[in-house]
Design an enzyme around this catalytic site. Structure first.
Site, short mmCIF file in Angstrom:
data_model
loop_
_atom_site.label_atom_id
_atom_site.label_comp_id
_atom_site.label_asym_id
_atom_site.label_seq_id
_atom_site.Cartn_x
_atom_site.Cartn_y
_atom_site.Cartn_z
N ASP A 35 28.97 37.52 46.53
CA ASP A 35 27.69 37.73 46.96
C ASP A 35 26.98 38.99 46.23
O ASP A 35 27.76 40.00 46.05
CB ASP A 35 27.18 37.63 48.44
CG ASP A 35 25.89 37.52 48.79
OD1 ASP A 35 25.07 37.06 48.14
OD2 ASP A 35 25.42 37.75 49.81
N HIS A 52 24.41 37.07 37.44
CA HIS A 52 25.41 36.01 37.49
C HIS A 52 26.60 35.99 36.46
O HIS A 52 27.60 35.85 36.45
CB HIS A 52 24.88 34.75 37.40
CG HIS A 52 23.96 34.39 38.60
ND1 HIS A 52 24.58 34.63 39.96
CD2 HIS A 52 22.53 34.04 38.94
CE1 HIS A 52 23.47 34.25 40.78
NE2 HIS A 52 22.39 33.93 40.30
N LEU A 146 49.08 30.66 40.23
CA LEU A 146 47.84 30.71 41.00
C LEU A 146 47.15 29.35 41.04
O LEU A 146 46.75 29.05 39.92
CB LEU A 146 47.03 31.84 40.83
CG LEU A 146 45.67 31.99 41.38
CD1 LEU A 146 45.83 32.55 43.05
CD2 LEU A 146 44.72 33.00 40.92
#
Length: 255
Positions: A35, A52, A146
């Site tokens: 955020d 972004h 991962l």
């Protein structure tokens, strides 16, 4: 799943061979609400999409660090079902991000043995976004490091409602005994079916709420909130969150 809905679901993870001897009591599954991109850009007099774009660069750093530490799953909240309410130009840019990110980073992720997964609803997503996602999932499905799990067009309340609908459908058809419905069974109908629940949730930007993210799965997750905006989030901040997690005692309702 109900026929009118299509989902990506994270598949089984093979054995993780990462060496985590350097970090004790490491969370196996970390979820992050990324955020603050828009506020980061506004503070600099830039358009929101610039935030972004910068936030995408941070993903690279955190993914690399998580993989080095032997974290098994990293779930990133990339786009919520509520984010469609944002201005069209911003939504259009966000829908291009998976394609832009993966066009550059996919070879590196393959080399680093990262397995890419997505969870969310494919409804309303443009074809170019779907194609980029499907390509990344297919090309990394055999990787054993991962799991990088993006939550895209994801909303937890919708996820739970769809799970209930499917359970009800199975029960109505006689394939499911109502007495068999328990926590474990409900979890099997969620998009995180074969993942353990997150051990640690990180949210950046100073907001202290879940924003419709993994409401069922976060029941006993440890939370760590920071005022740092996502584009400013660093590997050091990530390690700080892990350190705080290590100091906590998880009782799961016990003593």
């Amino acid at each position: 799943m109900l026929e009118k809905f299509s989902y990506w679901k994270v598949k089984s993870k093979k054995e993780n061979k990462a060496d985590n001897k350097n970090l004790e009591n490491i969370p196996k599954h970390v979820a992050i609400i990324m955020d603050g991109n828009g506020r980061w850009a506004k503070k600099r007099g830039l358009p929101r999409i610039a935030g972004h774009r910068e936030g995408m660069n941070v993903i690279n750093k955190i993914v690399k660090k998580a993989n080095q530490l032997g974290i098994e799953v990293l779930t990133l909240y990339a786009f919520s079902t509520e984010n469609w309410k944002r201005p069209k130009n911003e939504v259009d840019f966000l829908m291009r991000l998976p394609e832009r990110y993966l066009s550059v980073e996919l070879p590196k992720l393959i080399e680093e043995n990262v397995q890419i997964r997505f969870m969310g609803c494919m409804n309303n997503l443009p074809n170019h976004t779907i194609q980029a996602i499907e390509k990344a999932v297919e090309q990394t499905k055999s990787n054993t490091g991962l799991i990088l799990n993006f939550a895209l067009n994801y909303g937890s309340r919708d996820e739970i409602v769809f799970a209930i609908q499917n359970i009800a459908k199975e029960a109505a058809s006689g394939h499911l005994d109502l007495n068999s419905i328990n926590h474990e069974l409900v979890s099997k109908y969620l998009m995180t079916e074969e993942l353990r629940d997150p051990d640690l949730l990180i949210r950046t930007s100073g907001e202290i709420r879940l924003s419709n993210f993994m409401l069922w799965q976060l029941a006993y997750t440890e939370f760590w909130f920071t005022d740092i905006l996502w584009p400013d989030f660093s590997e050091e901040h990530f390690l700080e969150a892990l350190h705080v997690y290590q100091q906590r005692i998880r009782r799961f309702g016990g003593i």
